[in-house]
Structure formats: C-alpha cells, structure tokens
Design a protein around this motif. Structure first.
Motif, PDB file in Angstrom:
ATOM      1  N   ASP A 216       0.859  -1.177   0.000  1.00  0.00           N
ATOM      2  CA  ASP A 216       0.000   0.000   0.000  1.00  0.00           C
ATOM      3  C   ASP A 216       0.897   1.230   0.000  1.00  0.00           C
ATOM      4  N   VAL A 217       0.965   1.919  -1.134  1.00  0.00           N
ATOM      5  CA  VAL A 217       1.816   3.106  -1.257  1.00  0.00           C
ATOM      6  C   VAL A 217       0.952   4.358  -1.413  1.00  0.00           C
ATOM      7  N   SER A 218      -0.245   4.315  -0.829  1.00  0.00           N
ATOM      8  CA  SER A 218      -1.192   5.418  -0.946  1.00  0.00           C
ATOM      9  C   SER A 218      -0.714   6.626  -0.149  1.00  0.00           C
ATOM     10  N   ASN A 219      -1.155   7.777  -0.589  1.00  0.00           N
ATOM     11  CA  ASN A 219      -0.901   9.007   0.156  1.00  0.00           C
ATOM     12  C   ASN A 219      -2.009   9.312   1.141  1.00  0.00           C
ATOM     13  N   SER A 220      -3.008   8.427   1.183  1.00  0.00           N
ATOM     14  CA  SER A 220      -4.169   8.668   2.033  1.00  0.00           C
ATOM     15  C   SER A 220      -4.667   7.342   2.597  1.00  0.00           C
ATOM     16  N   SER A 221      -5.324   7.423   3.751  1.00  0.00           N
ATOM     17  CA  SER A 221      -5.957   6.236   4.330  1.00  0.00           C
ATOM     18  C   SER A 221      -7.367   6.043   3.798  1.00  0.00           C
ATOM     19  N   ASP A 222      -7.839   6.978   2.987  1.00  0.00           N
ATOM     20  CA  ASP A 222      -9.177   6.926   2.402  1.00  0.00           C
ATOM     21  C   ASP A 222      -9.244   5.802   1.382  1.00  0.00           C
ATOM     22  N   LEU A 223     -10.173   4.855   1.580  1.00  0.00           N
ATOM     23  CA  LEU A 223     -10.314   3.734   0.652  1.00  0.00           C
ATOM     24  C   LEU A 223     -10.695   4.177  -0.748  1.00  0.00           C
ATOM     25  N   ASN A 224     -11.180   5.404  -0.868  1.00  0.00           N
ATOM     26  CA  ASN A 224     -11.607   5.899  -2.180  1.00  0.00           C
ATOM     27  C   ASN A 224     -10.449   6.436  -3.021  1.00  0.00           C
ATOM     28  N   PHE A 225      -9.288   6.591  -2.405  1.00  0.00           N
ATOM     29  CA  PHE A 225      -8.106   7.062  -3.129  1.00  0.00           C
ATOM     30  C   PHE A 225      -6.903   6.243  -2.652  1.00  0.00           C
ATOM     31  N   LYS A 226      -6.772   5.052  -3.223  1.00  0.00           N
ATOM     32  CA  LYS A 226      -5.706   4.143  -2.821  1.00  0.00           C
ATOM     33  C   LYS A 226      -4.792   3.834  -4.008  1.00  0.00           C
ATOM     34  N   ARG A 227      -3.562   3.460  -3.678  1.00  0.00           N
ATOM     35  CA  ARG A 227      -2.593   3.069  -4.697  1.00  0.00           C
ATOM     36  C   ARG A 227      -1.812   1.869  -4.174  1.00  0.00           C
ATOM     37  N   TYR A 228      -1.820   0.801  -4.949  1.00  0.00           N
ATOM     38  CA  TYR A 228      -1.139  -0.425  -4.567  1.00  0.00           C
ATOM     39  C   TYR A 228      -0.046  -0.738  -5.584  1.00  0.00           C
ATOM     40  N   GLU A 229       1.101  -1.176  -5.065  1.00  0.00           N
ATOM     41  CA  GLU A 229       2.245  -1.457  -5.930  1.00  0.00           C
ATOM     42  C   GLU A 229       2.680  -2.915  -5.777  1.00  0.00           C
ATOM     43  N   TYR A 230       2.917  -3.560  -6.921  1.00  0.00           N
ATOM     44  CA  TYR A 230       3.485  -4.900  -6.959  1.00  0.00           C
ATOM     45  C   TYR A 230       4.953  -4.733  -7.357  1.00  0.00           C
ATOM     46  N   PRO A 231       5.848  -4.650  -6.379  1.00  0.00           N
ATOM     47  CA  PRO A 231       7.238  -4.270  -6.678  1.00  0.00           C
ATOM     48  C   PRO A 231       7.966  -5.250  -7.593  1.00  0.00           C
ATOM     49  N   ASP A 232       7.671  -6.539  -7.495  1.00  0.00           N
ATOM     50  CA  ASP A 232       8.352  -7.514  -8.345  1.00  0.00           C
ATOM     51  C   ASP A 232       7.999  -7.354  -9.814  1.00  0.00           C
ATOM     52  N   TYR A 233       6.893  -6.652 -10.074  1.00  0.00           N
ATOM     53  CA  TYR A 233       6.443  -6.473 -11.452  1.00  0.00           C
ATOM     54  C   TYR A 233       6.415  -4.995 -11.863  1.00  0.00           C
ATOM     55  N   ASN A 234       6.778  -4.121 -10.940  1.00  0.00           N
ATOM     56  CA  ASN A 234       6.728  -2.678 -11.207  1.00  0.00           C
ATOM     57  C   ASN A 234       5.347  -2.297 -11.764  1.00  0.00           C
ATOM     58  N   PHE A 235       4.329  -2.834 -11.127  1.00  0.00           N
ATOM     59  CA  PHE A 235       2.936  -2.638 -11.571  1.00  0.00           C
ATOM     60  C   PHE A 235       2.158  -1.986 -10.442  1.00  0.00           C
ATOM     61  N   THR A 236       1.335  -0.984 -10.779  1.00  0.00           N
ATOM     62  CA  THR A 236       0.528  -0.302  -9.769  1.00  0.00           C
ATOM     63  C   THR A 236      -0.944  -0.311 -10.152  1.00  0.00           C
ATOM     64  N   ILE A 237      -1.803  -0.372  -9.131  1.00  0.00           N
ATOM     65  CA  ILE A 237      -3.255  -0.269  -9.277  1.00  0.00           C
ATOM     66  C   ILE A 237      -3.727   0.881  -8.403  1.00  0.00           C
TER      67      ILE A 237
END
Length: 464
Positions: A216-237
């Motif tokens: 979880d590399v989000s700048n906020s704890s708000d579930l409505n604005f989240k960013r997830y990173e898969y470091p082994d694949y350099n992929f973000t959602i």
C-alpha cells in the motif's frame, strides 16, 4: 450590353441583373454543399453548444414533491449510495420496453480472440456451470470489505459461485494471475468511478492475491483514493473516487443525504489531472445518478432531480448521466500526453425484487437467468443506451486525437446475475444499517470476478 439565348426559336434577353442573380444562386448552392459535407464532422461539438444553456430563464414549474416523497430517494448504505426507483423527468421520452441499442456497438466489441475467431462478440452468451467454484475465498483474500463479505455474514448457499460466462462464438479464458502480472509488468492501471468501481478493483486484488500481495503506497488512508504497488512487477493499481465523474459539491458538508451540486460541464480534477500517465484506465459510473442532485452549467442552475424547489426544472437521471459522460470524455480527449487505453465499463443494473430498496425489496435468487428469460427495460435500458450514445461520440473524437477507447460491456452480462449481491448478508442480522438489503454491490468472491476475465482478454487483444 445584352445577351441573346435561343429557346424554341424565340430569342430571350439576359441582362446583367439576371446573370448576377444566377451567380448568387450558384454561390449559395456551393455553400450549402460545403455545409452538408462538414456538418457530420463537427456534429458532436455543435450539438454540445446548442444544448448548452445560456441562462436560467427556461425554468419550468414542476410537480411539487413532499418531504416524505424525497425521503424515498435517499438510499444509503454505510455511505455508499444505492439507487432509488427511477422517476422520469418532464424532459425525456419514456424508454422503450424492448432491449435495444446493443447491436450498434457490436462492431466496436469484436476482434480477434487469438484462437482462430477473427470476429467474436464476448458479451453475447450465457452463464454456464463451473463446478470447481471460485478462484479464492473470503478467508484467503485480505481486500474484501465488510459489506461485500457474504460468507462472513452467513450466506448459506454456494451455488452462485459456480458459474462462468461463455460467449456464443468463442471461449473467454479464465483469469490467470501469473500471465496477467507478466502482461502488465512495468505498467499502471487506474479505476475511476464509485463504490462498484472499487468493488471491481478489490476483486482484481483478490484474484492476484493467489500469487502476489501488493504494498500500500497510498498518500491517504481513504479507501476511495488508494494506490497499490506490486514491486516484483513494477505494476501499480489505483482507485480515484468520482461517482458523478464531474465537478461536484455538497450542499451540506455534514449531511450526505442532502442534494449534491453537479457542475455538468466542469472536469473533476481529482481524476482528470491524475490519469495522464496511466497505461490503462477503467472508468464507470451509474448508481449515484439516482439520488437528489442540482444541475449546473456555466455555474447556472439548469435543473434538479428529487429537489423540493418549485422554481427549478425537474429532470430525469438520464439527463445528468448524459451530460456527465459527455464531459468525462471531453476531459479524457483533452489530455495532450495520454498514451494509454481507456475502457468504459458499462452501466450495471441493480436487482431489487418484491419492492423498492426501502420497501422490502430484496435479491434472493440463487442462480442466473438465461439470456432469453429476462428483458432489460425501463430506466436501466434508458441509462445504458444514454451511456452508449455518449461513448460513441467520445470514442470517435478520441480516435481523431490518437486516444484509444474500449468497451467493457457488462450490462447484459450482469443483468442475468440477480444471485450475486450481498442482500442481507452484508452485515450481522442484529446490526442497524440504513440499507437492509444490498442488491447493488457484489459478493466477493462472486460474479464480479468475471469482470477480470473480460479485462484480461481485452488487454490481451489490445496488446496484439
């Protein structure tokens, strides 16, 4: 000077005035021809200008709604709004009773399926039995929210997990988390929309959890604005909350049940200013357009939905839905450096039966409909057709600017799945909630997992 023309043996005199008149007529004909030639090219922009109101002088006096009537259109479920019964405005024609409108987008949905079929409509088919059940459980996935955790709250049946979508003309491959992560290596994916968009994202996280967990590399704890990173694949959602897609304000910051202000011609920069560098964007919206709202254009009030004012024109939900999608596509097509692909996930209907959402309506079926058992009609069909029309214009404008659009047409597919909602299994029986039965969101695991079967196939086709 005079000119003589012989006609049937009789001389006729053409003066300079006659010649001048003929020249003007010829000039007008040429101008008309040019106008008819360029009109189809600029029609979407011309249509937008013509429909854009310039003042508030066109208010109509609507029927008066009482407070009790308005209360029926404030469905809430832990802050996530659910649709009320549709109420037609006085500016729209009644929807047709037969399901139409899907045929016009079949060509945009077709493409090589990678298995020999050069033309395959993924969205015409049936739900068929899948005895092995779901890809994961509510105990193996960390990303399931409480109100979608149907197993935790005691749903007794499991048959709703044992179906997969089978297109008529080809196969839809099941989601493969390993292949998916390899396919998106070094890329980024954004979801834009409401709580059903978040529902979709959480389904994807659950499917991927079989092989990888993100940070979880989000700048906020708000579930409505989240960013997830898969470091082994350099992929973000990422997820960007925008239930109305356009600039929005609350009339009461402390009370979510009060009408929202929708500025239908203004971008919602919470997502429009953040998606330019994404490789894939999945955009969707729907259920929030059934709640009380006040509509603005050029910062002038142009109407409302379920508002008590008698000096504002009351309009239908499809009115704001059309304008919002028009603005959303305009926002995307205004991005100068966007090189990704935008997938529109189409409107997905709810499945309340036996009453309205606040009058005992529920969704208790335990298996899907066959495609010939159920016809989509009324406001669901109206919203779907409205969205497709605006998608067609937006996709055409984007194509001219080099922006790629794709349609993830889930409307008919999910119209056949009344069995996949939480219903009363989104909370404990003794728990006090605003919504007793949730027939809008989807259980996890559940039918919504199939959306990622479609997503992976669409992305694979795009890469080919």
């Amino acid at each position: 000077m005079k000119h003589h023309v012989i006609n049937e043996g009789k001389p006729q005199i053409l003066t300079r005035r006659t010649l001048a008149t003929s020249s003007k007529i010829l000039t007008h004909l040429i101008a008309l021809t040019l106008f008819l030639t360029i009109l189809p090219i600029y029609y979407p922009y011309i249509r937008y200008i013509l429909e854009k109101p310039t003042s508030t002088s066109s208010y109509d006096l609507p029927h008066i709604q009482t407070t009790a009537t308005l209360a029926r259109h404030h469905p809430l479920y832990r802050g996530h709004l659910l649709p009320a019964t549709h109420q037609k405005g006085n500016d729209e024609k009644p929807p047709e009773k037969k399901e139409r409108g899907r045929e016009e987008v079949v060509l945009t949905r077709r493409g090589s399926d990678g298995g020999g079929n050069k033309s395959c409509d993924l969205y015409s088919g049936e739900w068929v039995e899948k005895p092995e059940g779901s890809y994961y459980t509510n105990e193996t996935c960390w990303a399931i929210q409480e109100h979608q955790n149907c197993m935790k709250f005691g749903r007794p049946d499991r048959d709703f997990l044992k179906w997969r979508w089978k297109p008529n003309e080809c196969e839809l491959p099941e989601f493969d988390p390993v292949k998916f992560l390899e396919m998106v290596r070094g890329k980024s994916l954004a979801f834009v929309g409401d709580s059903v968009a978040r529902n979709h994202m959480q389904s994807l996280l659950c499917l991927l959890s079989r092989v990888a967990y993100p940070n979880d590399v989000s700048n906020s704890s708000d579930l409505n604005f989240k960013r997830y990173e898969y470091p082994d694949y350099n992929f973000t959602i990422s997820i960007f909350w925008s239930p109305y897609l356009v600039n929005t304000e609350r009339t009461d910051r402390q009370d979510i049940t009060q009408p929202f202000k929708l500025f239908l011609d203004e971008f919602d920069e919470s997502w429009t200013s953040n998606i330019e560098n994404f490789n894939y964007v999945i955009i969707s919206a729907g259920q929030w357009f059934f709640r009380p709202t006040i509509f603005y254009s050029d910062r002038h009030v142009i109407g409302c939905l379920y508002c008590p004012q008698t000096n504002i024109r009351h309009r239908s939900s499809s009115f704001s839905y059309r304008r919002a999608w028009r603005t959303a596509f305009r926002a995307i097509n205004s991005l100068n450096n966007f090189k990704g692909v935008v997938f529109l996930r189409s409107f997905v209907p709810s499945h309340f039966e036996g009453g309205q959402w606040d009058k005992g309506g529920d969704c208790v079926r335990t298996k899907p409909f066959k495609s010939n058992e159920r016809v989509m009609e009324d406001y669901n069909l109206e919203m779907y057709k409205t969205q497709l029309q605006e998608y067609k214009y937006g996709e055409r404008d984007g194509r001219r600017k080099g922006i790629k659009f794709g349609l993830m047409d889930m409307t008919h597919v999910m119209h056949l799945r009344p069995d996949g909602h939480p219903s009363k299994y989104g909370h404990w029986p003794s728990q006090k909630v605003t919504m007793a039965n949730d027939c809008v969101h989807w259980c996890l695991p559940g039918p919504i997992d199939a959306w990622n079967d479609f997503l992976m196939e669409l992305m694979r086709r795009e890469l080919r």
